[in-house]
Design an enzyme around this catalytic site. Sequence first.
Site, PDB file in Angstrom:
ATOM      1  N   TYR A  67       0.826  -1.219   0.000  1.00  0.00           N
ATOM      2  CA  TYR A  67       0.000   0.000   0.000  1.00  0.00           C
ATOM      3  C   TYR A  67       0.859   1.267   0.000  1.00  0.00           C
ATOM      4  CZ  TYR A  67      -4.353  -2.537   0.143  1.00  0.00           C
ATOM      5  OH  TYR A  67      -5.401  -3.347  -0.216  1.00  0.00           O
ATOM      6  N   GLN A 101     -14.816   3.557  -7.013  1.00  0.00           N
ATOM      7  CA  GLN A 101     -14.289   2.360  -6.355  1.00  0.00           C
ATOM      8  C   GLN A 101     -12.809   2.552  -6.043  1.00  0.00           C
ATOM      9  OE1 GLN A 101     -15.956  -1.424  -8.455  1.00  0.00           O
ATOM     10  NE2 GLN A 101     -15.870   0.197  -9.975  1.00  0.00           N
ATOM     11  N   HIS A 119     -14.734   2.108  -1.609  1.00  0.00           N
ATOM     12  CA  HIS A 119     -13.705   1.169  -1.127  1.00  0.00           C
ATOM     13  C   HIS A 119     -12.640   1.860  -0.289  1.00  0.00           C
ATOM     14  CE1 HIS A 119     -14.894  -1.551  -4.744  1.00  0.00           C
ATOM     15  NE2 HIS A 119     -15.700  -1.712  -3.718  1.00  0.00           N
ATOM     16  N   CYS A 156      -2.551   4.522  20.987  1.00  0.00           N
ATOM     17  CA  CYS A 156      -2.781   3.289  21.766  1.00  0.00           C
ATOM     18  C   CYS A 156      -1.760   2.199  21.451  1.00  0.00           C
ATOM     19  CB  CYS A 156      -4.197   2.762  21.522  1.00  0.00           C
ATOM     20  SG  CYS A 156      -4.431   2.185  19.841  1.00  0.00           S
ATOM     21  N   GLY A 193     -14.321   2.945 -16.771  1.00  0.00           N
ATOM     22  CA  GLY A 193     -13.104   2.252 -16.354  1.00  0.00           C
ATOM     23  C   GLY A 193     -13.291   1.247 -15.243  1.00  0.00           C
ATOM     24  N   SER A 195     -14.338  -2.995 -14.508  1.00  0.00           N
ATOM     25  CA  SER A 195     -14.628  -4.312 -15.102  1.00  0.00           C
ATOM     26  C   SER A 195     -15.993  -4.806 -14.634  1.00  0.00           C
ATOM     27  CB  SER A 195     -13.539  -5.319 -14.711  1.00  0.00           C
ATOM     28  OG  SER A 195     -13.432  -5.370 -13.289  1.00  0.00           O
ATOM     29  N   ASN A 219     -15.202   2.447 -21.761  1.00  0.00           N
ATOM     30  CA  ASN A 219     -14.225   1.397 -21.471  1.00  0.00           C
ATOM     31  C   ASN A 219     -13.706   0.890 -22.820  1.00  0.00           C
ATOM     32  OD1 ASN A 219     -12.895  -1.017 -20.648  1.00  0.00           O
ATOM     33  ND2 ASN A 219     -14.201  -1.107 -18.822  1.00  0.00           N
ATOM     34  N   ALA A 237     -10.775   6.745 -20.743  1.00  0.00           N
ATOM     35  CA  ALA A 237     -11.346   7.859 -19.970  1.00  0.00           C
ATOM     36  C   ALA A 237     -10.792   9.197 -20.451  1.00  0.00           C
ATOM     37  CB  ALA A 237     -11.027   7.650 -18.486  1.00  0.00           C
TER      38      ALA A 237
HETATM   39  C1  BV8 Z   1     -18.219  -7.789   0.743  1.00  0.00           C
HETATM   40  C2  BV8 Z   1      -9.914  -1.606  -2.081  1.00  0.00           C
HETATM   41  C3  BV8 Z   1     -19.453  -8.792   2.482  1.00  0.00           C
HETATM   42  C4  BV8 Z   1      -8.651  -2.346  -1.776  1.00  0.00           C
HETATM   43  C5  BV8 Z   1     -11.290  -3.157  -3.398  1.00  0.00           C
HETATM   44  C6  BV8 Z   1     -21.709 -10.670  -4.298  1.00  0.00           C
HETATM   45  C7  BV8 Z   1     -22.183  -9.738  -3.363  1.00  0.00           C
HETATM   46  C8  BV8 Z   1     -21.331  -9.231  -2.392  1.00  0.00           C
HETATM   47  C9  BV8 Z   1     -19.989  -9.625  -2.341  1.00  0.00           C
HETATM   48  C10 BV8 Z   1     -19.522 -10.547  -3.251  1.00  0.00           C
HETATM   49  C11 BV8 Z   1     -20.373 -11.065  -4.224  1.00  0.00           C
HETATM   50  N1  BV8 Z   1     -19.653 -11.932  -4.978  1.00  0.00           N
HETATM   51  C12 BV8 Z   1     -18.375 -11.959  -4.512  1.00  0.00           C
HETATM   52  C13 BV8 Z   1     -18.274 -11.152  -3.452  1.00  0.00           C
HETATM   53  C14 BV8 Z   1     -17.055 -10.960  -2.685  1.00  0.00           C
HETATM   54  C15 BV8 Z   1     -16.193  -9.808  -3.208  1.00  0.00           C
HETATM   55  C16 BV8 Z   1     -16.171  -9.709  -4.699  1.00  0.00           C
HETATM   56  O1  BV8 Z   1     -16.927  -8.927  -5.280  1.00  0.00           O
HETATM   57  N2  BV8 Z   1     -15.285 -10.459  -5.323  1.00  0.00           N
HETATM   58  C17 BV8 Z   1     -15.145 -10.380  -6.768  1.00  0.00           C
HETATM   59  C18 BV8 Z   1     -13.676 -10.493  -7.154  1.00  0.00           C
HETATM   60  C19 BV8 Z   1     -15.982 -11.488  -7.369  1.00  0.00           C
HETATM   61  N3  BV8 Z   1     -16.666  -8.563  -2.627  1.00  0.00           N
HETATM   62  C20 BV8 Z   1     -16.214  -8.206  -1.419  1.00  0.00           C
HETATM   63  O2  BV8 Z   1     -15.469  -8.887  -0.755  1.00  0.00           O
HETATM   64  C21 BV8 Z   1     -16.700  -6.864  -0.892  1.00  0.00           C
HETATM   65  N4  BV8 Z   1     -17.145  -7.048   0.468  1.00  0.00           N
HETATM   66  O3  BV8 Z   1     -18.924  -8.262  -0.069  1.00  0.00           O
HETATM   67  O4  BV8 Z   1     -18.370  -7.962   2.086  1.00  0.00           O
HETATM   68  C22 BV8 Z   1     -19.737  -8.448   3.873  1.00  0.00           C
HETATM   69  C23 BV8 Z   1     -20.975  -7.881   4.184  1.00  0.00           C
HETATM   70  C24 BV8 Z   1     -21.242  -7.596   5.509  1.00  0.00           C
HETATM   71  C25 BV8 Z   1     -20.288  -7.846   6.506  1.00  0.00           C
HETATM   72  C26 BV8 Z   1     -19.032  -8.372   6.166  1.00  0.00           C
HETATM   73  C27 BV8 Z   1     -18.761  -8.678   4.847  1.00  0.00           C
HETATM   74  C28 BV8 Z   1     -15.565  -5.868  -0.818  1.00  0.00           C
HETATM   75  C29 BV8 Z   1     -15.069  -5.518  -2.192  1.00  0.00           C
HETATM   76  C30 BV8 Z   1     -14.053  -4.370  -2.105  1.00  0.00           C
HETATM   77  C31 BV8 Z   1     -12.648  -4.881  -2.284  1.00  0.00           C
HETATM   78  N5  BV8 Z   1     -11.700  -3.756  -2.311  1.00  0.00           N
HETATM   79  N6  BV8 Z   1     -10.461  -2.105  -3.355  1.00  0.00           N
HETATM   80  C32 BV8 Z   1      -7.522  -1.990  -2.709  1.00  0.00           C
HETATM   81  O5  BV8 Z   1      -7.692  -1.142  -3.625  1.00  0.00           O
HETATM   82  O6  BV8 Z   1      -6.419  -2.533  -2.481  1.00  0.00           O
HETATM   83  S1  BV8 Z   1     -11.890  -3.662  -4.890  1.00  0.00           S
HETATM   84  C33 BV8 Z   1     -10.807  -3.302  -6.150  1.00  0.00           C
HETATM   85  O7  BV8 Z   1     -11.482  -3.764  -7.332  1.00  0.00           O
HETATM   86  C34 BV8 Z   1     -10.515  -1.849  -6.427  1.00  0.00           C
HETATM   87  O8  BV8 Z   1     -11.171  -0.934  -5.604  1.00  0.00           O
HETATM   88  C35 BV8 Z   1     -11.064  -1.671  -7.834  1.00  0.00           C
HETATM   89  O9  BV8 Z   1     -11.514  -0.424  -8.115  1.00  0.00           O
HETATM   90  C36 BV8 Z   1     -12.171  -2.634  -7.752  1.00  0.00           C
HETATM   91  C37 BV8 Z   1     -12.936  -2.968  -8.957  1.00  0.00           C
HETATM   92  O10 BV8 Z   1     -12.065  -3.189 -10.002  1.00  0.00           O
HETATM   93  P1  BV8 Z   1     -12.104  -2.124 -11.194  1.00  0.00           P
HETATM   94  O11 BV8 Z   1     -12.110  -0.750 -10.618  1.00  0.00           O
HETATM   95  O12 BV8 Z   1     -13.215  -2.476 -12.070  1.00  0.00           O
HETATM   96  O13 BV8 Z   1     -10.695  -2.338 -11.824  1.00  0.00           O
HETATM   97  P2  BV8 Z   1     -10.265  -3.518 -12.815  1.00  0.00           P
HETATM   98  O14 BV8 Z   1      -8.773  -3.504 -12.853  1.00  0.00           O
HETATM   99  O15 BV8 Z   1     -11.002  -4.766 -12.478  1.00  0.00           O
HETATM  100  O16 BV8 Z   1     -10.843  -3.056 -14.229  1.00  0.00           O
HETATM  101  C38 BV8 Z   1     -10.336  -1.902 -14.847  1.00  0.00           C
HETATM  102  C39 BV8 Z   1     -11.221  -1.648 -16.040  1.00  0.00           C
HETATM  103  O17 BV8 Z   1     -10.779  -0.436 -16.650  1.00  0.00           O
HETATM  104  C40 BV8 Z   1     -11.144  -2.728 -17.126  1.00  0.00           C
HETATM  105  O18 BV8 Z   1     -12.450  -3.006 -17.579  1.00  0.00           O
HETATM  106  C41 BV8 Z   1     -10.321  -2.060 -18.249  1.00  0.00           C
HETATM  107  O19 BV8 Z   1     -10.761  -2.481 -19.524  1.00  0.00           O
HETATM  108  C42 BV8 Z   1     -10.642  -0.613 -18.041  1.00  0.00           C
HETATM  109  N7  BV8 Z   1      -9.613   0.332 -18.471  1.00  0.00           N
HETATM  110  C43 BV8 Z   1      -8.265   0.130 -18.532  1.00  0.00           C
HETATM  111  N8  BV8 Z   1      -7.678   1.277 -18.938  1.00  0.00           N
HETATM  112  C44 BV8 Z   1      -8.670   2.202 -19.117  1.00  0.00           C
HETATM  113  C45 BV8 Z   1      -9.896   1.602 -18.823  1.00  0.00           C
HETATM  114  N9  BV8 Z   1     -11.071   2.246 -18.905  1.00  0.00           N
HETATM  115  C46 BV8 Z   1     -11.031   3.540 -19.289  1.00  0.00           C
HETATM  116  N10 BV8 Z   1      -9.888   4.196 -19.585  1.00  0.00           N
HETATM  117  C47 BV8 Z   1      -8.703   3.557 -19.509  1.00  0.00           C
HETATM  118  N11 BV8 Z   1      -7.554   4.211 -19.814  1.00  0.00           N
END
Ligand code: BV8
Length: 246
Positions: A67, A101, A119, A156, A193, A195, A219, A237
């Site tokens: 981080y 996000q 997030h 703490c 931007g 997925s 996207n 973007a």
């Molecule tokens: C939770 C912070 C429950 C950390 C992040 C259904 C319902 C609920 C939960 C789930 C579910 N199914 C699965 C789950 C669990 C999980 C989940 O979703 N897993 C996924 C992988 C299937 N979800 C969770 O765990 C969430 N919590 O559900 O808790 C709960 C409830 C009550 C009590 C206790 C628990 C928490 C999810 C949050 C995780 N933290 N970030 C960090 O950053 O280190 S998520 C992380 O992914 C980032 O924040 C990021 O933003 C986010 C999403 O990804 P994207 O932003 O879409 O980025 P990605 O790289 O994937 O895609 C980029 C896109 O941009 C691509 O499409 C690409 O083509 C495009 N692109 C590239 N270049 C450009 C562009 N577009 C435009 N211009 C460009 N130049």
Amino acid sequence: MDDVRSTAELLARARRVVVFTGAGMSAESGVPTFRDDLTGLWARFDAEQLATPEAFHADPDLVWGWYEWRRARVRRAVPNPGHLAVAAIEARIPHTVVITQNVDDLHERAGSREPVHLHGSLFAPRCIGAAPHPASVGEPADDDGGRIPPPRCAECGALVRPGVVWFGEALPGDALSAAVDAAARCDVLLTVGTSGVVYPAAEIPRVAARAGAAVVQVNPEPTPLDAVCAVNLRGTAAQTLPALVS
Ligand code: BV8
């Protein structure tokens, strides 16, 4: 009429707009997207494995180092024309809500007033003590990082953790309800931007579509959100968003 022009016209007529952004929003600022392959020291890790409470408790120095490396990269990054275009939309359409996000501060630095961070943020570290509270930490180590022991809370003595939402952790209730409320009431939702695979955030464009809003995606690649979009602008973007507000 081409899709960019028709989207610009849609925006010009809109009264309530949501801009929903993911990691691709910051890609042209040099901030790697979440599913880009990690580079350097981090190449052998998978972001989804590192962004978990289990990883932090198993190896706090590794996760804190990752981080800090990301925080240093964001510190060096600047908002791109896409971030500036989002701020221009907000200036032009008073009822605009930016929902991100992303854990960087590039929307804020581009002039967006109060983006909703679903997030959390790289810039909101907190103590993991009995009564969790914000913790202040210095500037990130400006090198390739690697393992860095997390600081201890000055009040703490407990470990300090990144102020982000990890996989398996609940999103901040106030942020999520503000996002759902804005999506349910908007005329137009621009999803930029992302997925569209991380939940519950990925529900936001779907809430807007179900409520009858026009959902427009920016996207370069297709995503699962294509199915709920009225328009898919295949572009980046920084190249596409400025044309929507010119
Ligand atoms: C939770 C912070 C429950 C950390 C992040 C259904 C319902 C609920 C939960 C789930 C579910 N199914 C699965 C789950 C669990 C999980 C989940 O979703 N897993 C996924 C992988 C299937 N979800 C969770 O765990 C969430 N919590 O559900 O808790 C709960 C409830 C009550 C009590 C206790 C628990 C928490 C999810 C949050 C995780 N933290 N970030 C960090 O950053 O280190 S998520 C992380 O992914 C980032 O924040 C990021 O933003 C986010 C999403 O990804 P994207 O932003 O879409 O980025 P990605 O790289 O994937 O895609 C980029 C896109 O941009 C691509 O499409 C690409 O083509 C495009 N692109 C590239 N270049 C450009 C562009 N577009 C435009 N211009 C460009 N130049």
